[in-house]
Design a protein around this motif. Sequence first.
Motif, mmCIF file in Angstrom:
data_model
loop_
_atom_site.group_PDB
_atom_site.id
_atom_site.type_symbol
_atom_site.label_atom_id
_atom_site.label_comp_id
_atom_site.label_asym_id
_atom_site.label_seq_id
_atom_site.Cartn_x
_atom_site.Cartn_y
_atom_site.Cartn_z
ATOM 1 N N TYR A 3 -6.247 8.480 14.006
ATOM 2 C CA TYR A 3 -5.814 8.835 12.897
ATOM 3 C C TYR A 3 -5.561 10.498 12.553
ATOM 4 O O TYR A 3 -6.268 11.466 13.102
ATOM 5 N N PHE A 28 -3.618 10.712 4.804
ATOM 6 C CA PHE A 28 -3.180 10.030 6.048
ATOM 7 C C PHE A 28 -2.005 9.165 5.668
ATOM 8 O O PHE A 28 -2.000 8.378 4.580
ATOM 9 N N PHE A 31 -1.224 4.766 6.494
ATOM 10 C CA PHE A 31 -2.629 4.440 6.825
ATOM 11 C C PHE A 31 -2.676 2.925 7.013
ATOM 12 O O PHE A 31 -2.141 1.894 6.387
ATOM 13 N N LEU A 96 -12.087 6.890 12.259
ATOM 14 C CA LEU A 96 -11.795 7.459 10.843
ATOM 15 C C LEU A 96 -12.529 8.636 10.592
ATOM 16 O O LEU A 96 -12.254 9.693 9.850
ATOM 17 N N GLY A 176 -4.407 5.681 2.151
ATOM 18 C CA GLY A 176 -3.956 7.119 2.868
ATOM 19 C C GLY A 176 -4.557 8.317 1.920
ATOM 20 O O GLY A 176 -4.518 9.250 2.494
#
Length: 375
Positions: A3, A28, A31, A96, A176
Motif C-alpha cells: 500500500y 490510497f 485501494f 495496511l 481509499g
Amino acid sequence: MDYQLDLNWPEFIEKYWQKRPVLLKRGFTHFIDPLSPDELAGLAMENEVDSRLVSHDSGNWQVRHGPFTDYDHLGDHNWSLLVQAVNHWHAPSAALMQPFRGLPDWRTDDLMVSFSVPGGGVGPHLDQYDVFIIQGAGRRRWRVGDKVPMQQHCPHPDLLQVAPFDAIIDEETEAGDILYIPPGFPHEGFSLESSLNYSVGFRAPSGRELLSSFADYVLANELGGQRYSDPQVATRRDPSQILPAELDGIRQMMLDLVNQPAHFGPWFGEFISQSRHELDIAPPEPPYQPDEVYDLLSQGEPLRRLGGLRVVTLGDAVYVNGESFTSAHPQALHALANKLTLRGEDFAGALDDPSFLAQLAALINSGYWYLDDEA
Ligand code: SIN
Ligand code: CO
C-alpha cells in the motif's frame, strides 16, 4: 499488497497530527481491500480474537462480544461487526499499517477492522487515541466535530457515546479515503451501504500506566531497597506535622528511582515493546537448527516478522515483545527492528557468526519471525 500512501509526513505533522482532523481524499489510490467481510466474520469466530457486534434499533443500542458462532440473527440494517488487532491474525491486513511508519513504531497500536451494513456504526463518540480510518469497500458518511468539553454517556454498559455534535467535517467516504482524527474529537460513521473500514490506531501511555509498569519493573528487579533516613530529623512543636522539607525528601527518593538511566531506558523498552493484544505465536515444530536458518536465508527465503510483534530500538538494544537484545552485530540487529521482511543480505555478514545465528534461530523458534517455508 504494497500500500502506497502519498503523504508528506513533516507537513502532515505540522498541520494536523494531534491538532485537527482531516480527510485525506484518495489517500490510497486504487485501494484494494486486504480481506473480505466473510474473512472478518470468520476471525470474529475465533476464541483469541477480540470482536464485538454493535447494533441499534429505534435508539436502543446493543453490544455483543465475540467469539460468535453464527450471524443468522442479523438483519440488513443498523449493525456493525468490529474486530481488534486484525494485523495480528491476518498478514495481508497487517500490510495496511506499513504506510503509517512515517510515524514511530512505538506510537502505533493495532489495526481494527469493521464491517457495517447500511445504518451501521457505533454512534457518536470520542477516542483517547489518534486514529486513521481508511475506507475500504462501500461508502460511509463520516462526521467529525470540534474538540470541546463533552459529557459522555452509556446507552449500553459497553458503549460510550457523546451527544449529537455540530460537524466540522461531514463527508461521504469511498474506497481509499483516509480520515485522520486526533484524540478527543467527537466522530461518528454511518454506513450508507455495506462497507469495510480499517482503523490504524495509535498508542499513548497514560501516567497511570507508566507508573504502574515502572513499579512492576522496580519489584521484578529488586530496585528501590534503600530506605528513607533522617539523621538530622527536625524536632517540631506539633509532632503530627510532616514538614515540607521531609515531603521534598520523599519526593526526591522517588525521583531518584526514576532518574537512573541504567534502568529507565530498559524499563521503557520492555514496557512499550509489549503488545496490548494477543499475538498469534506458533513456534515452528520441529524447531529450526541454526544451519537450516543459514541455508534458507542464503537461498533467498524471506524472513517475516509476526504481525503485531513490537520491536523497538533504544540505543544499542533492541526490545522484542518485552525482552531486550544486544549483539556484536548491531547493524544486523537493527535491520531486524527496522525491516518487516528481511533477506540474507540484510544481515550484513552477521549470519556467519555462530552466536548471531543462534540468537536469530532462537527468535524464529519463539515464533517471533518466520520463514515462508513453514506455510
Ligand atoms: C468504525 O466504526 O469502523 C470505527 C469506529 C471508530 O470511530 O472508532
Ligand atoms: Co472512533
